[in-house]
Write a protein that holds these residues in place. Structure first.
Motif, short mmCIF file in Angstrom:
data_model
loop_
_atom_site.label_atom_id
_atom_site.label_comp_id
_atom_site.label_asym_id
_atom_site.label_seq_id
_atom_site.Cartn_x
_atom_site.Cartn_y
_atom_site.Cartn_z
N ASP A 104 0.80 -1.22 0.00
CA ASP A 104 0.00 0.00 0.00
C ASP A 104 0.84 1.27 0.00
N SER A 105 2.15 1.12 -0.04
CA SER A 105 3.05 2.27 0.04
C SER A 105 3.09 3.01 -1.30
N GLU A 106 3.19 4.32 -1.22
CA GLU A 106 3.38 5.14 -2.40
C GLU A 106 4.69 5.91 -2.31
N SER A 107 5.52 5.53 -1.34
CA SER A 107 6.80 6.19 -1.13
C SER A 107 7.75 5.90 -2.30
N GLU A 108 8.40 6.94 -2.78
CA GLU A 108 9.35 6.76 -3.87
C GLU A 108 10.51 5.87 -3.44
N ASP A 109 10.93 5.97 -2.19
CA ASP A 109 12.02 5.11 -1.71
C ASP A 109 11.62 3.64 -1.74
N ASP A 110 10.37 3.34 -1.40
CA ASP A 110 9.90 1.96 -1.43
C ASP A 110 9.82 1.44 -2.86
N ILE A 111 9.35 2.27 -3.77
CA ILE A 111 9.28 1.88 -5.17
C ILE A 111 10.69 1.67 -5.71
N ASP B 263 20.45 1.27 -9.28
CA ASP B 263 19.60 2.45 -9.07
C ASP B 263 18.91 2.84 -10.38
N VAL B 264 18.33 1.83 -11.06
CA VAL B 264 17.75 2.07 -12.38
C VAL B 264 16.56 3.03 -12.35
N LEU B 265 15.81 3.06 -11.26
CA LEU B 265 14.66 3.96 -11.22
C LEU B 265 15.12 5.41 -11.39
N GLN C 19 17.90 6.42 -12.75
CA GLN C 19 18.46 6.57 -14.10
C GLN C 19 17.35 6.69 -15.14
N TRP C 20 16.31 5.89 -15.01
CA TRP C 20 15.20 5.99 -15.95
C TRP C 20 14.49 7.33 -15.82
N ARG C 21 14.29 7.78 -14.59
CA ARG C 21 13.64 9.09 -14.38
C ARG C 21 14.48 10.19 -15.01
N ASP C 22 15.80 10.14 -14.78
CA ASP C 22 16.69 11.14 -15.35
C ASP C 22 16.72 11.09 -16.88
N ALA C 23 16.45 9.91 -17.44
CA ALA C 23 16.42 9.75 -18.89
C ALA C 23 15.07 10.15 -19.48
N GLY C 24 14.12 10.57 -18.62
CA GLY C 24 12.84 11.07 -19.10
C GLY C 24 11.73 10.04 -19.21
N MET C 25 11.88 8.91 -18.53
CA MET C 25 10.84 7.88 -18.61
C MET C 25 9.54 8.40 -18.02
N GLY C 26 8.45 8.12 -18.71
CA GLY C 26 7.11 8.50 -18.26
C GLY C 26 6.45 7.38 -17.47
N LEU C 27 5.31 7.69 -16.89
CA LEU C 27 4.60 6.72 -16.05
C LEU C 27 4.13 5.52 -16.85
N LEU C 28 3.59 5.74 -18.05
CA LEU C 28 3.13 4.62 -18.87
C LEU C 28 4.32 3.73 -19.27
N GLU C 29 5.44 4.35 -19.59
CA GLU C 29 6.65 3.57 -19.91
C GLU C 29 7.07 2.74 -18.70
N PHE C 30 7.05 3.36 -17.53
CA PHE C 30 7.47 2.68 -16.31
C PHE C 30 6.56 1.49 -16.02
N LYS C 31 5.25 1.69 -16.14
CA LYS C 31 4.32 0.59 -15.91
C LYS C 31 4.54 -0.53 -16.92
N THR C 32 4.85 -0.16 -18.16
CA THR C 32 5.11 -1.15 -19.20
C THR C 32 6.36 -1.96 -18.87
N VAL C 33 7.40 -1.28 -18.44
CA VAL C 33 8.65 -1.97 -18.07
C VAL C 33 8.42 -2.89 -16.87
N LEU C 34 7.65 -2.43 -15.88
CA LEU C 34 7.37 -3.28 -14.72
C LEU C 34 6.57 -4.51 -15.13
N ALA C 35 5.55 -4.33 -15.96
CA ALA C 35 4.75 -5.47 -16.42
C ALA C 35 5.62 -6.45 -17.19
#
Length: 164
Positions: free
Chosen positions: A50-57, A68-70, A72-88
């Motif tokens: 149930d956590s929404e903490s960025e550290d937990d994610i 520390d890919v999260l 790196q991906w954020r710094d590379a401009g990854m969007g939320l839909l991209e992130f969800k796709t990569v997680l899936a």
């Protein structure tokens, strides 16, 4: 009888052989393709569901993909839909279901549109989120609580017989 492969000296060497050690480049960051759900991830998912903490994610993504890919991906401009796709995609591979990025994307889009059941390769956290959305939509608009089912039998007035 089938020929045996050359024996390996340790479990680590054996596991490296069977897991393939494949990598994929995602947003210019090379990550190892998950081939199993790490026990640490399974245990932490329960703790942090149930956590929404960025550290937990960040911790969960690090367990799945390493490093520390999260960030790196954020710094590379990854969007939320991209992130969800990569997680899936990553969780599908970790559970033994080989999917393409297109298939993972389609799963995410379908899930966000509320279409049907989650595909078998989808991760548990995504399925839990979908279940919470479904449960929330079953709540009464005025009170926020669940609506009680009604039927004609429960709402109809009882007939009284006349004494005549």
């Amino acid at each position: 009888m089938t020929a045996r492969k050359t024996p390996v000296d340790s479990f680590d060497a054996f596991w490296a052989e069977v897991s393939g050690g494949a990598t994929e480049t995602i947003r210019s960051i090379e990550v190892k393709v998950p081939t199993d759900v790490p026990l640490a991830l399974e245990m932490r998912l329960k703790d942090l569901q149930d956590s929404e903490s960025e550290d937990d994610i960040r911790e969960l993504v690090s367990i799945l993909f390493g490093g520390d890919v999260l960030d790196q991906w954020r710094d590379a401009g990854m969007g939320l839909l991209e992130f969800k796709t990569v997680l899936a995609w990553g969780m599908a591979h970790a559970t033994g279901t080989k999917v393409t990025f297109r298939e993972a994307y389609d799963m995410v889009v379908a899930e966000e549109a509320g279409e049907g059941k989650a595909p078998s390769g989808q991760n548990r956290a995504t399925r839990r989120t979908a279940a919470k959305k479904t449960a929330a939509s079953a709540r009464s608009a005025s009170t926020g609580g669940r609506s009680n089912p009604t039927s004609r039998a429960s709402t109809a007035s009882k007939r009284t017989t006349s004494r005549g």
